[in-house]
Design an enzyme around this catalytic site. Structure first.
Site, short mmCIF file in Angstrom:
data_model
loop_
_atom_site.label_atom_id
_atom_site.label_comp_id
_atom_site.label_asym_id
_atom_site.label_seq_id
_atom_site.Cartn_x
_atom_site.Cartn_y
_atom_site.Cartn_z
N GLU A 130 0.83 -1.21 0.00
CA GLU A 130 0.00 0.00 0.00
C GLU A 130 0.86 1.26 0.00
O GLU A 130 0.52 2.27 -0.63
CB GLU A 130 -0.94 0.00 1.21
N ASP B 33 2.29 -3.56 -7.64
CA ASP B 33 1.95 -2.26 -7.07
C ASP B 33 2.07 -1.17 -8.13
O ASP B 33 1.23 -0.27 -8.20
CB ASP B 33 2.88 -1.94 -5.89
N GLY C 205 1.26 -10.69 -16.13
CA GLY C 205 2.71 -10.62 -16.17
C GLY C 205 3.19 -10.09 -17.51
O GLY C 205 2.64 -9.13 -18.05
N ASP D 277 11.67 -1.62 -4.32
CA ASP D 277 10.23 -1.77 -4.52
C ASP D 277 9.60 -0.55 -5.18
O ASP D 277 8.69 -0.68 -6.00
CB ASP D 277 9.54 -2.01 -3.17
N GLU E 240 2.65 -11.03 -20.33
CA GLU E 240 1.62 -11.11 -21.38
C GLU E 240 0.66 -9.94 -21.34
O GLU E 240 -0.23 -9.84 -22.20
CB GLU E 240 0.85 -12.43 -21.25
N ASN F 73 3.84 1.48 -1.39
CA ASN F 73 4.34 1.61 -2.76
C ASN F 73 3.30 2.29 -3.66
O ASN F 73 3.64 3.18 -4.46
CB ASN F 73 4.67 0.24 -3.35
#
Length: 318
Positions: free
Chosen positions: A42, A266, A235, A302, A237, A44
């Site tokens: 959250e 995120d 991901g 991150d 794709e 991030n």
């Protein structure tokens, strides 16, 4: 209902932690030096939205310790509102260690969060006025799993936000280790999803939570329960999006080198939420999510790859 000119665009709630990221590739046990930064899904998202110029408020508890002061300073530096951040003199701020992986595989993570200040958050700390001062609430499936009291806080915040007219997004962000059982996790997160206008599951998360295999089936599960839209993360794709009137696939963004997969989801949420709040179509919002998620995995931290508005504009032009 929500006020016409709210003070904040987005609020979110969660546990912020200090992150010590290993500086050498290899097993965490062998790491000898670490860089200090912050972590928390959250948090991030809050950072990412604030960097894009949205007015963001973050609800949490931090220990009155050096870790808590560091996170508070990061919130201030990123321009995130701290009115609902409680400094707790009795309980510590959680932290975590993360290995470095230079081959694109998921890093090893070790948490030190039991008994943290955030885990002691109570419903009595919630401010209905603060909630009503925002346009949108973003939730994940993490903080609801930390302790019974945080679960109560999240559900109450969702209910108050719904009553106040906020739109709500929900990223399941599964953490099975925090739950007593798979059945409890599925039931609790499916309950939370019923408050949400937009649900953002990963493909495997969606399969586990809904019991349906296809992206179409996963989307239908949430639409049948009242969601206005679903975006399934695929991901590399890309993503699949669905509303009651349209659905489609948005291609992923190619990446030549993956530095760290943590935080990609995120970043995706930052793109989708900001896009929808700015009036983009679901397809365009999903495309922005793909672009930001792809950028995040090319950075070691991150939140390191979360772009500013100028950097997002450069991504779009590219």
């Amino acid at each position: 209902m929500n006020t016409p000119n709210p003070a904040l665009d987005v609020i979110t709630i969660g546990e912020a932690m200090v992150l010590f990221a290993a500086q050498q590739a290899g097993p965490l046990d062998d790491a000898s030096s670490f860089a200090r930064t912050t972590a928390g899904a959250e948090l991030n998202v809050a950072i990412g939205l604030a960097r894009l110029g949205l007015r963001v408020g973050y609800l949490t508890r931090l220990g009155q310790d050096l870790f808590g002061r560091h996170i508070a300073a990061v919130l201030s530096r990123e321009g995130i509102d701290r009115q609902q951040v409680v400094m707790d003199a009795e309980h510590p701020t959680g932290f975590m260690l993360k290995s470095r992986s230079d081959d694109g595989s998921d890093p090893q993570i070790q948490y030190f969060r039991k008994g943290s200040a955030a885990s002691h958050m109570q419903v009595g700390e919630l401010s209905s006025a603060y909630c009503a001062s925002a346009r949108h609430l973003h939730l994940t499936g993490i903080f609801v799993a930390v302790t019974p009291s945080t679960r109560e806080v999240v559900l109450e915040l969702a209910a108050r936000s719904r009553a106040a007219g906020l739109s709500i997004s929900f990223d399941p962000n599964l953490r099975p280790a925090l739950w007593r059982s798979k059945d409890e996790m599925v039931a609790s997160l499916n309950q939370l999803s019923t408050f949400s206008d937009w649900v953002l599951p990963g493909l495997e998360e969606g399969r586990l939570l809904t019991g349906r295999d296809s992206v179409q089936g996963i989307a239908d599960f949430y639409l049948e329960r009242g969601a206005q839209g679903v975006v399934v993360k695929l991901g590399p794709e890309g993503a699949f999006y669905a509303t009651p009137t349209e659905r489609g696939h948005v291609a992923g963004v190619p990446v030549t080198r993956v530095m760290d997969t943590v935080g990609a989801g995120d970043g995706f949420a930052v793109g989708v939420i900001s896009g929808l709040l700015e009036g983009l179509t679901p397809a365009a919002a999903a495309a922005r999510g793909n672009a930001i998620g792809a950028r995040v995995v090319q950075f070691p931290g991150d939140a390191d790859g979360l772009p500013t508005r100028a950097e997002l504009d450069a991504l779009r032009k590219a």
